[in-house]
Structure formats: C-alpha cells, structure tokens
Scaffold this motif. Structure first.
Motif, short mmCIF file in Angstrom:
data_model
loop_
_atom_site.label_atom_id
_atom_site.label_comp_id
_atom_site.label_asym_id
_atom_site.label_seq_id
_atom_site.Cartn_x
_atom_site.Cartn_y
_atom_site.Cartn_z
N MET A 16 0.93 -0.91 0.19
CA MET A 16 0.32 0.09 0.13
C MET A 16 1.09 1.22 -0.14
O MET A 16 1.23 2.06 -0.73
N LYS A 17 2.24 0.91 0.77
CA LYS A 17 2.54 2.48 0.78
C LYS A 17 3.40 2.64 -0.23
O LYS A 17 3.77 3.26 -0.89
N ARG A 18 3.71 1.45 -1.05
CA ARG A 18 4.63 1.66 -3.08
C ARG A 18 3.21 2.20 -3.53
O ARG A 18 4.29 3.82 -4.09
N ALA A 19 2.46 1.81 -3.40
CA ALA A 19 1.57 2.22 -4.58
C ALA A 19 1.21 3.84 -4.04
O ALA A 19 1.08 4.84 -5.28
N LEU A 20 0.37 4.23 -2.59
CA LEU A 20 0.80 5.76 -2.76
C LEU A 20 1.92 6.73 -2.87
O LEU A 20 1.84 7.15 -3.42
N ASP A 21 3.32 5.57 -2.90
CA ASP A 21 4.45 7.05 -2.96
C ASP A 21 4.67 6.69 -5.16
O ASP A 21 5.13 8.51 -5.34
N LEU A 22 4.03 6.08 -5.54
CA LEU A 22 4.08 6.03 -6.61
C LEU A 22 2.61 6.98 -7.68
O LEU A 22 2.29 6.88 -8.85
N GLY A 23 1.87 7.13 -6.22
CA GLY A 23 1.04 8.28 -7.50
C GLY A 23 -0.98 7.46 -7.22
O GLY A 23 -1.70 8.37 -7.82
N ALA A 24 -0.67 6.42 -6.67
CA ALA A 24 -2.39 5.58 -6.49
C ALA A 24 -2.56 5.84 -5.38
O ALA A 24 -2.55 5.13 -4.36
N ASN A 25 -3.50 6.55 -4.99
CA ASN A 25 -3.78 7.59 -3.79
C ASN A 25 -4.85 7.12 -3.99
O ASN A 25 -6.89 7.70 -2.96
N GLY A 43 -16.07 13.39 -25.35
CA GLY A 43 -16.53 13.25 -24.26
C GLY A 43 -17.03 12.32 -23.59
O GLY A 43 -17.96 11.73 -22.24
N ALA A 44 -15.75 11.80 -23.02
CA ALA A 44 -15.22 10.54 -22.01
C ALA A 44 -15.41 11.07 -20.60
O ALA A 44 -14.89 12.36 -20.37
N PRO A 45 -16.27 10.19 -19.79
CA PRO A 45 -16.30 10.68 -18.17
C PRO A 45 -14.36 10.34 -17.99
O PRO A 45 -13.54 10.05 -18.38
N LEU A 46 -14.28 10.99 -16.34
CA LEU A 46 -12.68 10.41 -15.70
C LEU A 46 -12.99 8.59 -15.38
O LEU A 46 -13.72 7.90 -14.72
N ILE A 47 -12.44 7.94 -16.09
CA ILE A 47 -11.98 6.60 -16.16
C ILE A 47 -10.53 6.26 -15.45
O ILE A 47 -9.78 6.77 -15.70
N ILE A 48 -10.24 5.45 -14.22
CA ILE A 48 -9.77 5.00 -13.36
C ILE A 48 -9.97 4.17 -12.85
O ILE A 48 -10.54 3.33 -12.36
N PRO A 49 -8.53 2.63 -13.00
CA PRO A 49 -9.07 1.57 -12.94
C PRO A 49 -8.13 0.98 -11.54
O PRO A 49 -7.05 1.96 -11.32
N ILE A 50 -8.31 0.74 -10.79
CA ILE A 50 -8.14 -0.02 -9.52
C ILE A 50 -7.31 -1.26 -9.54
O ILE A 50 -8.21 -2.29 -9.07
N PRO A 51 -6.26 -2.14 -9.91
CA PRO A 51 -6.05 -2.81 -10.34
C PRO A 51 -5.77 -3.34 -8.94
O PRO A 51 -5.03 -2.65 -8.37
N GLY A 52 -5.87 -4.68 -8.68
CA GLY A 52 -5.42 -5.30 -7.10
C GLY A 52 -3.86 -5.17 -7.48
O GLY A 52 -3.45 -6.67 -8.24
N CYS A 53 -3.08 -5.53 -6.03
CA CYS A 53 -1.80 -5.78 -6.42
C CYS A 53 -1.43 -6.56 -4.90
O CYS A 53 -1.92 -6.19 -3.90
N THR A 54 -0.51 -7.81 -4.79
CA THR A 54 0.01 -8.16 -3.81
C THR A 54 0.92 -8.20 -4.00
O THR A 54 1.85 -8.40 -2.24
N THR A 55 1.38 -7.42 -4.12
CA THR A 55 3.44 -7.88 -4.20
C THR A 55 3.76 -5.77 -4.08
O THR A 55 2.98 -5.16 -5.67
N VAL A 56 5.19 -5.35 -4.22
CA VAL A 56 5.57 -4.34 -4.50
C VAL A 56 6.27 -4.99 -6.28
O VAL A 56 5.60 -3.34 -6.81
N ALA A 57 6.32 -5.48 -6.41
CA ALA A 57 6.81 -6.20 -7.59
C ALA A 57 5.95 -5.10 -8.97
O ALA A 57 5.60 -4.81 -9.97
N ARG A 58 4.66 -5.93 -8.52
CA ARG A 58 3.62 -5.72 -8.90
C ARG A 58 3.35 -4.31 -9.23
O ARG A 58 2.57 -3.49 -9.77
N VAL A 59 2.53 -3.54 -8.10
CA VAL A 59 2.62 -2.53 -7.93
C VAL A 59 3.59 -1.67 -8.41
O VAL A 59 3.03 -0.78 -10.10
N GLU A 60 4.70 -1.91 -8.60
CA GLU A 60 5.55 -0.97 -10.18
C GLU A 60 5.42 -1.40 -11.25
O GLU A 60 5.73 -0.62 -11.63
N GLU A 61 4.95 -2.51 -11.52
CA GLU A 61 4.71 -2.79 -12.32
C GLU A 61 3.65 -1.85 -13.45
O GLU A 61 3.13 -1.92 -14.45
N ASN A 62 1.92 -2.52 -12.81
CA ASN A 62 0.87 -1.09 -12.83
C ASN A 62 1.12 -0.19 -13.11
O ASN A 62 -0.15 0.45 -13.73
#
Length: 329
Positions: free
Chosen positions: A36-45, A272-291
């Motif tokens: 979670m901390k790494r996700a936030l550090d990379l801008g996923a808030n 005409g698109a709305p704001l679209i935000i994907p929310i991938p699930g990640c269980t490892t820091v490596a996967r967060v960094e990839e996504n």
C-alpha cells in the motif's frame, strides 16, 4: 488540468485492496502495508476496499485502520472508497442495513481514516435506489462520509440516484475482456453528470496479466473456478484473445498488464469520456511497480486492439448466474 474525485486530486491509476484481504491465504498486514505504501508513493491515491473483502474480523477496514496507525500522516493523501451494505442473499440497500453498514465501517476505522466515498455493493432490486441514496446523503450532510458511490448500476439507475444526491463515482467492471460500460450508456451518463468511472478488474481476474496459461495455473480453492470464463469449455477460447493481445505488448516492449491498463486509461482521451480510473489489485511491491509504470498507447495501437476485440469475442459471462443477476440494475 488535475483530475479530481469529490473535489480531491486523484492519480491516473488507483489501487484495489480486495486481493490483500480476500484470499484463501491473505497477506500479513505488515506485508500488505508495504504494498500500500509503495502504491501511494507512486501516485495511486484512490484506494478501493470493501466491508465484505475478508471476514467480519479481518477485512479491508481493519487493514486500513492498521495502515493509518502506522502512517497517520497519509490520512489526507488518500481517497478511500468503501463498498458495503451487502446482504446475506444479495444486495441490501434498505435504510436499516445501510445505516448498520456505514456505522460498522466507521467503528472499525476508529477515526484513523476518512471514508471519501461509500458505495452500496450492487443495487438492491427490492429497495428503490432513491431510498438508499437518501440515507447515505444524511451521512454526507453530517460529515461522516465524503460522498456516495454506486456499484454495477445501469445508466438509468445512476441518473435516478444522482437526482437525489450527487454521485461521486460509479464502480463497474471495465477491461479488454469487459467493455460493456463503454457501450451501454454508463460511461455516457457518467460524462453527462460529471461522475468518475472507477474500473475494477481492469486485468480481468488475471487473464490480462499473462500469468494464466491453463486451468492448472489457478489454485484449486480459487473462486475463479466458479466463473464462466474460466471453465474448460471456454478457457482455451479466451486464451486466444490473450495471446493476440500479448503480441501488441511484445511489439511495444511492455507487459500485457501494462498494455491492458493503458487501454483503460486511453479512454480518458476519447471525446465526451468521463474520468476513468482503473483500480488493479496488487499483492506485491513488484506488481505495484509494474502496474503503475507510465505506458501510453498510440492511436494506431488502439486501432489494432479494437480490431482484435472485434475478431476474437470473449466467451462466457462475467459472473456465475447467482451473482450475474445483480449486475447492471
């Protein structure tokens, strides 16, 4: 221009908490906090969790309470969206259940974090959406939650709900395997009303990670074995789509997951698109960094993908019938 949800800046990709607490062997809280901390550090808030993601004693709310006990300084950096108000036999948007759910979530968080968006988990076919939203609006007015979201609703329901109280976000499944929101009026309604579209399962439950090559790659106790797209009669057909999409990723020298997430985000550029935000699930820091790596698709690449999607259809419904009946209400 900075994108916002509930008047708060939001990053281009969010973070789904479900995988950290709703697994046969959930991550330890300490390991989850690192992710979670790494996700936030990379801008996923934008963090998306649920009262039902885990047990009553260990779900997303408990993990959030633990995280913000460790990092209280992050409280105002995160937009927290929580799904709740689920019932035993399906969605329960009755006033009594909605109040019980919100109060339970607030109790678990214990003031450590603020619920920016509370959304009923699916629409209750037995309770008018106006009734459900009216109850939640009381909590917004009291300052106990920041806003109201909806989950898996159709365009008409969104417009009805928004007429009672502004809706902050609509959470629907959107991926290369599930494109319906772009064509069934939901994205259009979000755009008309200024509602964010939160795209859950943007990697289609693992299909678009490139890690699933056979049914044997899925643990025996994994709930995906219940889903129509992971059945023996459909699996090999859906793998054909994965293999074609992998060719696009290989030519671009990025991963399939990065390509899939870039495809979702690319729709923000559509007229005409709305704001679209994907929310991938990640269980490892490596996967967060990839996504969360910065990957953009060109118009030509989007055209190639559109041609592939037209050529190779997805086989099987998104959910088993017992759950499918509560989608798009």
């Amino acid at each position: 221009m900075t994108a916002t949800i509930s008047n708060r800046p939001v990053g281009p990709i969010g973070f789904g908490l479900m995988g950290l607490t709703w697994r046969s062997q959930p991550a330890s809280y300490d390991d989850a906090v690192k992710v979670m901390k790494r996700a936030l550090d990379l801008g996923a808030n934008l963090w998306n969790g649920g009262e039902m993601y885990g047990t009553p004693e260990a779900n997303s709310l408990h993990l959030l309470e633990y995280y913000f006990t460790q990092y209280p300084e992050d409280k105002d950096k995160v937009i927290i969206s929580i799904k709740g108000a689920a019932g035993v036999a399906g969605p329960d948007g009755s006033p009594e259940n909605v109040r019980a759910s919100v109060e339970n979530c607030l109790k678990i968080l214990n003031g450590k974090a603020f619920i920016s968006i509370f959304e009923p988990a699916r629409v209750d076919p037995k309770t008018p959406i106006e009734t459900t939203v009216a109850v939640l609006s009381e909590y917004v007015k009291a300052g106990k939650i920041g806003g109201i979201g909806l989950s898996e609703c159709n365009a008409q329901t969104l417009r009805r709900a928004h007429a009672v109280h502004p809706i902050a976000a609509v959470e629907v499944e959107l991926s290369l395997f599930s494109t319906d929101p772009l064509n069934n009026g939901v994205a259009e309604a979000c755009s008309d009303l200024g509602v964010a579209l939160v795209a859950y399962s943007p990697l289609s439950r693992g299909w678009l990670t490139g890690q699933v090559r056979s049914l044997d790659d899925i643990p025996a106790d994994d709930f995906r074995h219940l889903f129509p797209r992971f059945q023996p009669e459909t699996f090999h057909l859906n793998l054909k789509l994965v293999e074609r999409l992998e060719q696009i990723a290989a030519e671009k020298k990025v991963t399939l997951a990065q390509t899939a997430l870039a495809w979702v985000r690319a729709h923000n550029r559509m007229p005409g698109a709305p704001l679209i935000i994907p929310i991938p699930g990640c269980t490892t820091v490596a996967r967060v960094e990839e996504n969360l790596a910065s990957v953009e698709l060109t118009a030509e690449e989007m055209g190639q993908i559109a041609a592939i999607l037209k050529e190779i259809p997805v086989h099987g419904n998104r959910y088993p019938e017992v759950w499918e009946q509560f989608n798009d209400l």
